[in-house]
Design an enzyme around this catalytic site. Structure first.
Site, PDB file in Angstrom:
ATOM      1  CE  LYS A  62      -1.903  39.741 -10.799  1.00 29.90           C
ATOM      2  NZ  LYS A  62      -0.872  40.540 -11.487  1.00 29.90           N
ATOM      3  NE  ARG A  84       9.467  37.552 -11.989  1.00 30.58           N
ATOM      4  CZ  ARG A  84       9.604  38.797 -12.437  1.00 30.58           C
ATOM      5  NH1 ARG A  84      10.748  39.426 -12.316  1.00 30.58           N
ATOM      6  NH2 ARG A  84       8.582  39.398 -13.020  1.00 30.58           N
TER       7      ARG A  84
HETATM    8  N1  BES Z   1       0.403  36.830 -14.069  1.00 33.46           N
HETATM    9  C1  BES Z   1       1.039  38.098 -14.012  1.00 33.46           C
HETATM   10  C2  BES Z   1       1.388  38.630 -15.398  1.00 33.46           C
HETATM   11  C3  BES Z   1       0.248  38.936 -16.326  1.00 33.46           C
HETATM   12  C4  BES Z   1      -0.193  40.237 -16.476  1.00 33.46           C
HETATM   13  C5  BES Z   1      -0.326  37.960 -17.095  1.00 33.46           C
HETATM   14  C6  BES Z   1      -1.211  40.527 -17.350  1.00 33.46           C
HETATM   15  C7  BES Z   1      -1.338  38.251 -17.972  1.00 33.46           C
HETATM   16  C8  BES Z   1      -1.785  39.529 -18.106  1.00 33.46           C
HETATM   17  C9  BES Z   1       2.328  38.002 -13.223  1.00 33.46           C
HETATM   18  O1  BES Z   1       2.336  37.072 -12.197  1.00 33.46           O
HETATM   19  C10 BES Z   1       2.548  39.328 -12.599  1.00 33.46           C
HETATM   20  O2  BES Z   1       1.753  39.714 -11.795  1.00 33.46           O
HETATM   21  N2  BES Z   1       3.648  39.981 -12.961  1.00 33.46           N
HETATM   22  C11 BES Z   1       3.974  41.262 -12.423  1.00 33.46           C
HETATM   23  C12 BES Z   1       5.425  41.246 -12.067  1.00 33.46           C
HETATM   24  C13 BES Z   1       5.890  42.475 -11.355  1.00 33.46           C
HETATM   25  C14 BES Z   1       5.296  42.530  -9.959  1.00 33.46           C
HETATM   26  C15 BES Z   1       7.395  42.477 -11.282  1.00 33.46           C
HETATM   27  C16 BES Z   1       3.717  42.287 -13.504  1.00 33.46           C
HETATM   28  O3  BES Z   1       4.035  42.022 -14.659  1.00 33.46           O
HETATM   29  O4  BES Z   1       3.171  43.340 -13.170  1.00 33.46           O
HETATM   30 MN    MN Z   2       1.531  37.815 -10.395  1.00 34.64          MN
END
Ligand code: BES
Ligand code: MN
Ligand code: ZN
Length: 516
Positions: free
Chosen positions: A282, A356
């Site tokens: 990230k 997931r």
């Molecule tokens: N933990 C994150 C989702 C999240 C984002 C929680 C903002 C709380 C606040 C999750 O693991 C994630 O990173 N999801 C990605 C998925 C994508 C790579 C398909 C996302 O939503 O960007």
């Molecule tokens: Mn994530």
């Protein structure tokens, strides 16, 4: 000009009530919610209507949560009269509950800043449950500052008592229940707020054991990675490879039903104690929010704690896969394909879609091992749901209209709200079209719907078997990525982690178990 005039009138009213004692000397205080139409006096020497009439009145009735503070009224006590707003009696039940929460919480916020106030007596008669919830949520403030020593300091051996202690003017079971709802939500907030160096998977399990100590009908099992490997939870384990912090799989079994063999309800919670994204790292800005990526685990565990404290007559299983998602040298790489516990092949297109992955094996294991009649998973799963619903609603995907109705209703009662989202196979091609059975991303469109569809592939029992009309298991997936954090303060929710949807889940279970 008008505002200044109001202030000076207000201070006159205050000094009228101030008399001889100074504001710092009264350790006792009252919170009196005030319905401008039908209020009556419950504390001698502090009649809300006559106190309110000492203060300036606008043309319109005040907003709920508008407060007036009176010192040495009654003698040696501080009293906060807090408005329930105009036409309170005519409002629908759920609206009234929220007005009570706002009114009580605003008063508690006022009292927090008064040195010396310790015992707060609340006129909770309008709605004891909502009043207790609001008082305990409003008092919460997370900090790890060392002076004065914080109650959240993980080094403490003995708990530090809270600054304010609340009691209703009249004893009430509803109040006592509200205290448990509020305190459990606060526990979830704390688990989520604690930074990832303090709230590791191991620390999480230790804390949970501590919280459940002495509560009857509870068994807690902490599994390790060797156990997960034996079970074939390779997709869960694929997320653990990038970190040296040991992963855990925590189970809580609560048997509150008269028949201990009755099929349980199951909760599954995403427990990523820190989500760096892994190899699909990230960006740095705001990454510390991902200490709260175990919000699903925190809220299902805290809900179970409330359910067990209330000894609700139901059997409940809670599973939480707990791990960090880190880019260490053995980390899973984009393109890696892994066989899940249910035999399906999963391509990890993006290691940041790890929620997931850990949930897939956890849901399949929980569904097949414990045969729950209903399984609800809760997860801070997608940025997409933050875009869709913001902080206001948690997103719900469900195979069952009845289950959705029950969750929705509980959310409205507790003002911990849900919006139903489409669980629709037409989104399927977005995640079914790689080299493997499933791919863990589906592109930007409907990102939270494709995440839900991914989980659906592991929710064993949601399709009716041949010759049967009903499926074996009802399932709902709750995406709390948006509702996990409040970026705007409201009377009973300070900025920070929310601990949602603890109250809604507990209320759902309470209503379910009462109906049985
Ligand atoms: N933990 C994150 C989702 C999240 C984002 C929680 C903002 C709380 C606040 C999750 O693991 C994630 O990173 N999801 C990605 C998925 C994508 C790579 C398909 C996302 O939503 O960007
Ligand atoms: Mn994530
Ligand atoms: Zn995550």
């Amino acid at each position: 000009m008008f505002a200044r005039c109001q202030n000076s009138l207000l201070s006159q009213a205050r000094s009228a009530a101030l008399l001889s004692t100074t504001r710092n000397m009264s350790s006792k205080s009252y919170v009196l919610p005030y319905d401008h139409q039908t209020s009556s006096s419950v504390v001698e020497g502090a009649d809300p209507a006559s106190l309110w009439s000492l203060t300036p009145r606008g043309d319109k009735p005040p907003k709920a949560g508008t407060t007036r503070v009176f010192y040495n009224t009654p003698k040696d006590a501080t009293t906060v009269v807090t408005s329930l707003g105009g036409d309170f009696a005519k409002k629908p039940a759920n609206t009234k509950r929220e007005l009570v929460r706002k009114a009580v919480a605003s008063a508690v916020k006022d009292l927090k800043s008064h040195e010396g106030v310790k015992v707060v007596k609340v006129d909770a008669s309008v709605d004891p449950h909502a009043a207790a919830v609001a008082a305990h949520l409003a008092q919460y403030k997370f900090t790890l500052k060392t002076s004065p020593i914080s109650a959240f300091d993980p080094r403490l051996k003995e708990p530090i008592p809270e600054k304010l202690s609340f009691a209703p003017l009249e004893e009430s079971k509803d109040w006592d229940r509200g205290v448990i709802y509020g305190q459990s939500q606060n526990l979830a907030r704390t688990l989520m707020e604690l930074p990832a160096n303090m709230m590791t998977p191991t620390a999480f399990c230790e804390r949970v054991k501590q919280e459940f100590e002495g509560i009857p009908n509870v068994e807690i099992i902490v599994r390790d990675e060797v156990w997960a490997a034996e079970k074939g939870m390779n997709v869960f384990l694929s997320v653990t490879h990038g970190t040296s912090e040991p992963a855990k799989f925590l189970e809580i079994h609560y048997k509150g039903a008269a028949n201990k063999d009755e099929r349980p309800l199951a909760f599954v919670g995403k427990g990523i104690t820190f989500d760096s994204g892994g190899i699909s790292l990230k960006p740095g800005a705001g990454m510390k929010l991902m200490r709260g990526d175990m919000g699903g685990a925190a809220t299902v565990v805290a809900s179970a704690l409330a359910i067990a404290k209330l000894q609700l007559p139901i059997n409940l299983v809670v599973s939480t896969p707990l791990t960090e998602n880190m880019p260490g040298p053995s980390a899973t790489k984009p393109g890696d394909i892994i066989y899940a516990m249910n035999g399906k092949s999963v391509e990890v297109d993006n290691t940041d879609a790890e929620g997931r992955l850990v949930l897939s094996d956890a849901i399949y294991y929980t569904a097949t091992e414990y045969k729950p009649h209903t399984l609800i998973d809760v997860a801070t799963l997608t940025g997409a749901v933050v875009i869709a619903l913001g902080e206001v609603y948690s997103g719900v995907y469900s195979t069952s209209d009845e289950l959705w109705d029950q969750i929705h209703q509980a959310g409205e009662i507790e003002h911990d709200r849900f919006w139903r989202m489409p669980l629709d196979e037409e989104y399927g091609p977005q995640i079914y079209s790689s080299n493997a059975d499933l791919q863990n991303t589906g592109g930007r469109p409907a990102g939270s719907a494709t995440a839900a569809l991914f989980l659906k592939a592991f929710a064993e029992g949601i399709e009716p078997k041949d010759g049967e009309s009903e499926p074996n298991m009802k399932w709902a997936h709750v995406d709390i990525a948006g509702s996990m954090e409040a970026t705007r303060a409201s009377p009973y929710q300070a900025i920070g982690m929310t601990g949602r949807p603890v109250r809604a889940l507990v209320e759902y279970v309470r209503r379910l178990s009462n109906a049985a």
